[in-house]
Scaffold this motif. Structure first.
Motif, PDB file in Angstrom:
ATOM      1  N   SER A 273      72.841  -3.952 -24.478  1.00  0.00           N
ATOM      2  CA  SER A 273      71.917  -3.054 -25.192  1.00  0.00           C
ATOM      3  C   SER A 273      71.434  -1.916 -24.314  1.00  0.00           C
ATOM      4  CB  SER A 273      70.694  -3.850 -25.689  1.00  0.00           C
ATOM      5  OG  SER A 273      71.076  -4.841 -26.594  1.00  0.00           O
ATOM      6  N   GLY A 274      72.221  -1.564 -23.291  1.00  0.00           N
ATOM      7  CA  GLY A 274      71.763  -0.553 -22.343  1.00  0.00           C
ATOM      8  C   GLY A 274      71.362   0.768 -22.982  1.00  0.00           C
ATOM      9  N   TYR A 275      72.055   1.139 -24.057  1.00  0.00           N
ATOM     10  CA  TYR A 275      71.766   2.419 -24.721  1.00  0.00           C
ATOM     11  C   TYR A 275      70.314   2.467 -25.206  1.00  0.00           C
ATOM     12  CZ  TYR A 275      72.053   6.218 -28.116  1.00  0.00           C
ATOM     13  OH  TYR A 275      71.828   7.369 -28.819  1.00  0.00           O
ATOM     14  N   HIS A 276      69.759   1.282 -25.488  1.00  0.00           N
ATOM     15  CA  HIS A 276      68.403   1.217 -26.051  1.00  0.00           C
ATOM     16  C   HIS A 276      67.335   0.973 -24.979  1.00  0.00           C
ATOM     17  CE1 HIS A 276      69.771   1.395 -30.152  1.00  0.00           C
ATOM     18  NE2 HIS A 276      70.660   0.452 -29.905  1.00  0.00           N
ATOM     19  N   ARG A 277      67.724   1.111 -23.739  1.00  0.00           N
ATOM     20  CA  ARG A 277      66.748   0.799 -22.691  1.00  0.00           C
ATOM     21  C   ARG A 277      65.541   1.720 -22.772  1.00  0.00           C
ATOM     22  NH1 ARG A 277      69.383   2.588 -17.048  1.00  0.00           N
ATOM     23  NH2 ARG A 277      67.501   1.539 -16.370  1.00  0.00           N
ATOM     24  N   ASN A 278      64.415   1.178 -22.370  1.00  0.00           N
ATOM     25  CA  ASN A 278      63.155   1.920 -22.404  1.00  0.00           C
ATOM     26  C   ASN A 278      63.169   3.027 -21.351  1.00  0.00           C
ATOM     27  OD1 ASN A 278      60.457   2.687 -22.351  1.00  0.00           O
ATOM     28  ND2 ASN A 278      59.779   0.623 -22.867  1.00  0.00           N
ATOM     29  N   GLN A 279      62.620   4.169 -21.668  1.00  0.00           N
ATOM     30  CA  GLN A 279      62.611   5.305 -20.740  1.00  0.00           C
ATOM     31  C   GLN A 279      61.178   5.668 -20.328  1.00  0.00           C
ATOM     32  OE1 GLN A 279      65.457   6.685 -19.596  1.00  0.00           O
ATOM     33  NE2 GLN A 279      66.722   5.342 -20.845  1.00  0.00           N
ATOM     34  N   ALA A 280      60.337   4.682 -20.215  1.00  0.00           N
ATOM     35  CA  ALA A 280      58.931   4.955 -19.888  1.00  0.00           C
ATOM     36  C   ALA A 280      58.790   5.613 -18.515  1.00  0.00           C
ATOM     37  CB  ALA A 280      58.139   3.645 -19.907  1.00  0.00           C
ATOM     38  N   GLY A 281      57.685   6.307 -18.302  1.00  0.00           N
ATOM     39  CA  GLY A 281      57.410   6.949 -17.014  1.00  0.00           C
ATOM     40  C   GLY A 281      56.341   6.198 -16.243  1.00  0.00           C
ATOM     41  N   PRO A 282      56.022   6.687 -15.042  1.00  0.00           N
ATOM     42  CA  PRO A 282      55.042   5.999 -14.197  1.00  0.00           C
ATOM     43  C   PRO A 282      53.615   6.096 -14.740  1.00  0.00           C
ATOM     44  CG  PRO A 282      55.763   8.046 -13.161  1.00  0.00           C
ATOM     45  CD  PRO A 282      56.604   7.865 -14.383  1.00  0.00           C
ATOM     46  N   ASN A 283      52.800   5.177 -14.287  1.00  0.00           N
ATOM     47  CA  ASN A 283      51.378   5.188 -14.613  1.00  0.00           C
ATOM     48  C   ASN A 283      50.689   6.145 -13.641  1.00  0.00           C
ATOM     49  OD1 ASN A 283      48.638   4.724 -14.749  1.00  0.00           O
ATOM     50  ND2 ASN A 283      48.867   2.520 -15.136  1.00  0.00           N
ATOM     51  N   LEU A 284      50.543   7.390 -14.055  1.00  0.00           N
ATOM     52  CA  LEU A 284      50.031   8.409 -13.131  1.00  0.00           C
ATOM     53  C   LEU A 284      48.571   8.190 -12.776  1.00  0.00           C
ATOM     54  CD1 LEU A 284      51.803  11.602 -14.530  1.00  0.00           C
ATOM     55  CD2 LEU A 284      52.477  10.159 -12.598  1.00  0.00           C
ATOM     56  N   GLU A 285      47.828   7.533 -13.643  1.00  0.00           N
ATOM     57  CA  GLU A 285      46.422   7.271 -13.322  1.00  0.00           C
ATOM     58  C   GLU A 285      46.317   6.489 -12.010  1.00  0.00           C
ATOM     59  OE1 GLU A 285      44.353   4.588 -15.908  1.00  0.00           O
ATOM     60  OE2 GLU A 285      42.391   5.425 -15.389  1.00  0.00           O
ATOM     61  N   LEU A 286      47.221   5.523 -11.821  1.00  0.00           N
ATOM     62  CA  LEU A 286      47.211   4.740 -10.583  1.00  0.00           C
ATOM     63  C   LEU A 286      47.991   5.426  -9.471  1.00  0.00           C
ATOM     64  CD1 LEU A 286      47.788   1.035 -11.699  1.00  0.00           C
ATOM     65  CD2 LEU A 286      45.648   2.259 -11.415  1.00  0.00           C
ATOM     66  N   ALA A 287      49.076   6.103  -9.834  1.00  0.00           N
ATOM     67  CA  ALA A 287      50.037   6.544  -8.813  1.00  0.00           C
ATOM     68  C   ALA A 287      49.627   7.806  -8.078  1.00  0.00           C
ATOM     69  CB  ALA A 287      51.409   6.753  -9.459  1.00  0.00           C
ATOM     70  N   GLN A 288      48.895   8.700  -8.736  1.00  0.00           N
ATOM     71  CA  GLN A 288      48.636   9.992  -8.096  1.00  0.00           C
ATOM     72  C   GLN A 288      47.553   9.885  -7.029  1.00  0.00           C
ATOM     73  OE1 GLN A 288      47.968  12.486 -11.600  1.00  0.00           O
ATOM     74  NE2 GLN A 288      49.976  13.413 -11.245  1.00  0.00           N
ATOM     75  N   VAL A 289      47.742  10.618  -5.950  1.00  0.00           N
ATOM     76  CA  VAL A 289      46.830  10.505  -4.799  1.00  0.00           C
ATOM     77  C   VAL A 289      46.268  11.851  -4.357  1.00  0.00           C
ATOM     78  CG1 VAL A 289      48.084   8.464  -3.988  1.00  0.00           C
ATOM     79  CG2 VAL A 289      48.670  10.724  -3.065  1.00  0.00           C
ATOM     80  N   GLY A 290      46.737  12.927  -4.940  1.00  0.00           N
ATOM     81  CA  GLY A 290      46.344  14.252  -4.475  1.00  0.00           C
ATOM     82  C   GLY A 290      44.921  14.622  -4.864  1.00  0.00           C
ATOM     83  N   PRO A 291      44.439  15.765  -4.329  1.00  0.00           N
ATOM     84  CA  PRO A 291      43.101  16.233  -4.694  1.00  0.00           C
ATOM     85  C   PRO A 291      43.020  16.478  -6.201  1.00  0.00           C
ATOM     86  CG  PRO A 291      44.040  17.530  -2.889  1.00  0.00           C
ATOM     87  CD  PRO A 291      45.129  16.666  -3.417  1.00  0.00           C
TER      88      PRO A 291
END
Ligand code: FES
Ligand SMILES: [Fe+2]
Length: 455
Positions: A13-31
């Motif tokens: 079922s690879g064609y149907h794989r989820n394409q979600a992105g990162p959780n930017l609330e946790l991941a971002q560190v910049g000013p």
């Protein structure tokens, strides 16, 4: 397109794989990012003291390019890397008695950012009135810490209990990882990986006790959480406790085989922080206390026995705390025996939480990320986040310990699991309320055993 991305329910079922992105609330560190503002409320170690000698050091921390230097009077300065005149990097600057001079036209900055003079531009009126971006720094335990948050919210510098420990035997390090900082911390609370990555895959990294799955658990503390690994090892109940102190510090108990007799052996030899360079890079900085460097001292029961048996602790594969903690080994070698570094870096530059399929054993990871999220939202709401140290009067306890006590096996597996649970709960309770100092003895504990209590 809507039906393309679904939970996969059949093979191929690879064609149907989820394409979600990162959780930017946790991941971002910049000013000016929520995560960046949260992290800026804490002191972070940014460099080894030994790396800051007679030349400026260019650094990137929390998405900001900086220069760290020690002036000729011994004071440390942490300034924006780019000179406010025309942007040359202060990493090429000239260190002076009281600051640093830009290489291009000689603008001279004090450690606190004050512009002291503009020798090539005598008509400029900036001296004493212009301030280059600077952050306060503190030096302790061979590390240089910085506070990059709002000056009016500067917390006390945290006095962790390990700052009072004997520094003998410590090997300090700073190891880069090309990935988001949370991946290295998730690893510290992911106790299930000890069984597979470090035992099945590696075969040599941990002791025989880790060849059995442990019961794992987590408990909240005043500053974060502790995780437990509890198991029976022969006649003993063996409980290992590791600590995660918000937002990014972990203290790890000794490698132990659970066969000795000891209660609350609290010499956690690994103390390290993960500090973001930017969203997709970080470094782990801190120290290991290496048994081989302590020829006349006990480190823990297992190591003491290995030493007594004539093993060289410095080359002992199970006591080599540095194995797999950086990317220095060849690709082929890392494929054959991967380490922690290979696992967390291979999750990608920013691991995508939405693609995970978590299980009950991942509870500590879920709770830790939840604590980060709560802290980020607390800061956004103008509150202090959990774990922030302010106006403390005594050392902050960091809790890592091993306990192995001879309590005979119960008659059924279920009864023995309940017995292990009971011992674990009691050890955790005593850890958190400070009564561990009085030791611990289980009512069914074998009478003839002599048990040592550390600290
Ligand atoms: S660019 Fe630094 S003094 Fe001119
Ligand atoms: Fe690990």
């Amino acid at each position: 397109m809507a039906e393309r991305y679904q939970t996969l329910k059949r093979a191929y079922s690879g064609y149907h794989r989820n394409q979600a992105g990162p959780n930017l609330e946790l991941a971002q560190v910049g000013p000016d990012t929520p995560g960046g503002e949260y992290l800026r409320r804490f002191w972070h170690p940014i460099e080894l003291s030994s790396s800051v000698q007679d030349r400026p050091v260019a650094l990137r921390v929390l998405g900001e390019d900086l220069v760290l230097f020690r002036d000729l009077s011994g004071n440390l300065g942490l300034l924006d890397k780019h000179c406010p005149h025309r942007g040359a990097s202060l990493e090429f600057g000239k260190i002076t008695e009281c600051g640093i001079q830009c290489c291009y036209h000689g603008w001279h900055f004090a450690c606190d950012g004050t512009l002291l003079e503009t020798p090539v531009h005598p008509d400029a009126r900036y001296a004493g009135r212009l301030f280059h971006a600077a952050y306060p720094v503190r030096e302790t335990a061979g590390l240089i810490f910085a506070y990059m948050g709002p000056p009016d919210r500067t917390p006390d510098f945290p006095h962790f209990d390990f700052f009072d420990d004997d520094v003998e035997g410590r090997i300090l390090y700073k190891r880069p990882s090309p990935c988001n900082w949370i991946q290295t911390r998730d690893n510290e609370v992911d106790n299930d990986h000890g069984y597979f990555l470090h035992t099945v895959m590696a075969g040599i990294q941990l002791t025989t006790a880790h060849q059995e799955l442990a019961k794992i658990n987590l408990f909240e503390t005043h500053s974060g959480l502790i995780t437990t690994q509890s198991r029976r090892v022969g006649k003993n109940i063996f409980v290992r406790i590791n600590a995660m102190i918000l937002p990014n510090l972990s203290r790890i108990a000794c490698i132990e085989d659970g066969q000795g007799n000891m209660v609350f052996d609290r010499r956690g030899p690994i103390v390290h922080w993960s500090v973001p360079v930017d969203d997709e890079n970080c470094f782990v900085i801190g120290w290991n206390t290496v048994a081989a460097n302590l020829p006349d001292k006990k480190l823990n029961a297992y190591m003491d026995r290995e030493r007594a048996a004539g093993h060289d602790l410095y080359t002992h594969p199970q006591l080599n705390f540095t194995f797999g903690q950086d990317g220095e080994r060849s690709y082929a070698e890392r494929q054959r025996i991967p380490g922690d570094w290979d696992a967390w870096v291979s999750q990608g530059p920013i691991h995508i939480h939405a693609l995970e399929h978590l299980v009950p054993g991942d509870g500590a990871i879920v709770r830790y990320r939840g604590m980060l999220r709560d802290g980020i939202r607390a800061v956004a709401a103008g509150e202090d986040p959990k774990g922030l140290v302010s106006r403390v009067t005594r050392p902050l306890e960091t809790y890592a310990s091993n306990t192995a006590i001879p309590v005979p096996q119960a008659s059924t597996l279920a009864d023995d699991a309940a017995l292990i649970d009971e011992v674990e709960r009691e050890l955790v309770a005593r850890t958190l309320d400070g009564t561990y100092r009085d030791g611990y003895r289980h009512p069914r504990q074998e009478q003839e055993s002599s048990v040592e209590t550390d600290r």
